[in-house]
Design an enzyme around this catalytic site. Sequence first.
Site, PDB file in Angstrom:
ATOM      1  CE  LYS A 124      -3.894  -2.260   2.220  1.00  0.00           C
ATOM      2  NZ  LYS A 124      -4.961  -2.231   3.202  1.00  0.00           N
ATOM      3  CG  ASP A 133      -7.860  -0.070   3.451  1.00  0.00           C
ATOM      4  OD1 ASP A 133      -8.703  -0.898   3.044  1.00  0.00           O
ATOM      5  OD2 ASP A 133      -6.645  -0.164   3.204  1.00  0.00           O
TER       6      ASP A 133
HETATM    7  P1  NDP Z   1       0.707  -3.998  11.245  1.00  0.00           P
HETATM    8  O1  NDP Z   1       1.619  -5.163  11.042  1.00  0.00           O
HETATM    9  O2  NDP Z   1       1.039  -2.716  10.596  1.00  0.00           O
HETATM   10  O3  NDP Z   1       0.586  -3.719  12.856  1.00  0.00           O
HETATM   11  C1  NDP Z   1       0.323  -4.768  13.729  1.00  0.00           C
HETATM   12  C2  NDP Z   1      -0.105  -4.203  15.085  1.00  0.00           C
HETATM   13  O4  NDP Z   1      -0.555  -5.305  15.880  1.00  0.00           O
HETATM   14  C3  NDP Z   1       0.995  -3.534  15.884  1.00  0.00           C
HETATM   15  O5  NDP Z   1       0.451  -2.467  16.619  1.00  0.00           O
HETATM   16  C4  NDP Z   1       1.487  -4.676  16.805  1.00  0.00           C
HETATM   17  O6  NDP Z   1       2.057  -4.216  18.009  1.00  0.00           O
HETATM   18  C5  NDP Z   1       0.172  -5.338  17.105  1.00  0.00           C
HETATM   19  N1  NDP Z   1       0.271  -6.740  17.514  1.00  0.00           N
HETATM   20  C6  NDP Z   1       0.559  -7.814  16.740  1.00  0.00           C
HETATM   21  N2  NDP Z   1       0.486  -8.952  17.469  1.00  0.00           N
HETATM   22  C7  NDP Z   1       0.142  -8.588  18.739  1.00  0.00           C
HETATM   23  C8  NDP Z   1      -0.083  -9.306  19.935  1.00  0.00           C
HETATM   24  N3  NDP Z   1       0.028 -10.642  19.993  1.00  0.00           N
HETATM   25  N4  NDP Z   1      -0.434  -8.616  21.049  1.00  0.00           N
HETATM   26  C9  NDP Z   1      -0.572  -7.275  21.016  1.00  0.00           C
HETATM   27  N5  NDP Z   1      -0.360  -6.527  19.888  1.00  0.00           N
HETATM   28  C10 NDP Z   1      -0.006  -7.188  18.772  1.00  0.00           C
HETATM   29  O7  NDP Z   1      -0.744  -4.522  10.863  1.00  0.00           O
HETATM   30  P2  NDP Z   1      -1.899  -3.823  10.020  1.00  0.00           P
HETATM   31  O8  NDP Z   1      -2.190  -2.486  10.591  1.00  0.00           O
HETATM   32  O9  NDP Z   1      -1.579  -3.941   8.570  1.00  0.00           O
HETATM   33  O10 NDP Z   1      -3.129  -4.813  10.306  1.00  0.00           O
HETATM   34  C11 NDP Z   1      -3.732  -4.872  11.588  1.00  0.00           C
HETATM   35  C12 NDP Z   1      -4.949  -5.766  11.547  1.00  0.00           C
HETATM   36  O11 NDP Z   1      -5.943  -5.192  10.714  1.00  0.00           O
HETATM   37  C13 NDP Z   1      -4.674  -7.174  10.967  1.00  0.00           C
HETATM   38  O12 NDP Z   1      -5.308  -8.107  11.819  1.00  0.00           O
HETATM   39  C14 NDP Z   1      -5.354  -7.138   9.619  1.00  0.00           C
HETATM   40  O13 NDP Z   1      -5.813  -8.414   9.258  1.00  0.00           O
HETATM   41  C15 NDP Z   1      -6.503  -6.183   9.880  1.00  0.00           C
HETATM   42  N6  NDP Z   1      -7.061  -5.520   8.688  1.00  0.00           N
HETATM   43  C16 NDP Z   1      -8.398  -5.674   8.380  1.00  0.00           C
HETATM   44  C17 NDP Z   1      -8.941  -5.054   7.283  1.00  0.00           C
HETATM   45  C18 NDP Z   1     -10.402  -5.257   6.953  1.00  0.00           C
HETATM   46  O14 NDP Z   1     -10.824  -4.864   5.859  1.00  0.00           O
HETATM   47  N7  NDP Z   1     -11.206  -5.796   7.829  1.00  0.00           N
HETATM   48  C19 NDP Z   1      -8.151  -4.178   6.387  1.00  0.00           C
HETATM   49  C20 NDP Z   1      -6.772  -4.052   6.807  1.00  0.00           C
HETATM   50  C21 NDP Z   1      -6.262  -4.706   7.917  1.00  0.00           C
HETATM   51  P3  NDP Z   1       3.653  -3.962  18.148  1.00  0.00           P
HETATM   52  O15 NDP Z   1       3.904  -2.570  17.622  1.00  0.00           O
HETATM   53  O16 NDP Z   1       3.921  -4.059  19.609  1.00  0.00           O
HETATM   54  O17 NDP Z   1       4.356  -5.020  17.343  1.00  0.00           O
END
Ligand code: NDP
Length: 265
Positions: free
Chosen positions: A65, A101
């Site tokens: 993206k 989004d």
């Molecule tokens: P990123 O990889 O950019 O960010 C991931 C985030 O999740 C970070 O803040 C990370 O924290 C946190 N995280 C991951 N694992 C854990 C855990 N076990 N416990 C606590 N925090 C955790 O992800 P995206 O922003 O790209 O995506 C986020 C979610 O949104 C995904 O689940 C994705 O599937 C969903 N999504 C849904 C969409 C829809 O249309 N419904 C569209 C786009 C995304 P840290 O900084 O500490 O690592």
Amino acid sequence: MSKDMFAIFGDPVSHSKSPLMHNLAFKGLGFDGSYGRYLLKDGSKLKEKFLSLGLQGANITVPHKEEAYNACDRLDDFAQKVGVVNTIVKKDGLLYGYNTDASGFLRAIMEFGECERVLFLGAGGTAKSTAILLRESGYSVTLLNRSAKRLEYFKNEGFDTFTFDEFKPSEYDLIINMTSAGLSDDSLPAPLEILQSIIPKAKACVDVIYGRETPFLKLVKENNKPYKDGSDMLLYQGVIAFEYFTDHKYNFEQIKPYMQKAFIL
Ligand code: NDP
């Protein structure tokens, strides 16, 4: 006139519902279009592939993206501000970029009615564009994240941010899981004690993950709170992209029922 061609680019892309959603809407509305999927490994090749495939428009998903932003000749104001593009349309030989989004997400949470204070669990890529749009739309957004690093961007943008250790519970109307916790594991997005101190006071909760009951949604259900998973967000970003693809020939309410069928098939 020849058929207009569209596609989604991503890696992975085989799981995407977008081809089904858009093709159902083309068929239902009688628009002569076709939508496929393209596994793109190297995001820097996006523009070249888009043009060589003779596309009229495209969606872009993980992890391209930000590359999609660079591939565009023109950006709308919001896409320009957040630096993330998930929808591209070709007009007069130029590629125009949009972010649907965040607008899809906004539309999904507006259905809960009057809400103002929102807590995001997570501070990743999805949180960036949505936090900015929600603030522009009058919501106050606070972010709670596992690590401090990803919060820096939000702190610099003037949002209230907390790591788990620093968190001081307050009242939030909406609590949103924006992390990938629960996507393919059984983890909660924040420690249970924190969630138990805020969920009972919330009006509603959202998980952006769709297609499975996450531990977060399970906890929300136990508290008898209204909730949504990520299906509406996915559906609405697609509807808004379709409006751009067809140059606003159809409106949101006309497109939605056809795309919605992708979620019951
Ligand atoms: P990123 O990889 O950019 O960010 C991931 C985030 O999740 C970070 O803040 C990370 O924290 C946190 N995280 C991951 N694992 C854990 C855990 N076990 N416990 C606590 N925090 C955790 O992800 P995206 O922003 O790209 O995506 C986020 C979610 O949104 C995904 O689940 C994705 O599937 C969903 N999504 C849904 C969409 C829809 O249309 N419904 C569209 C786009 C995304 P840290 O900084 O500490 O690592």
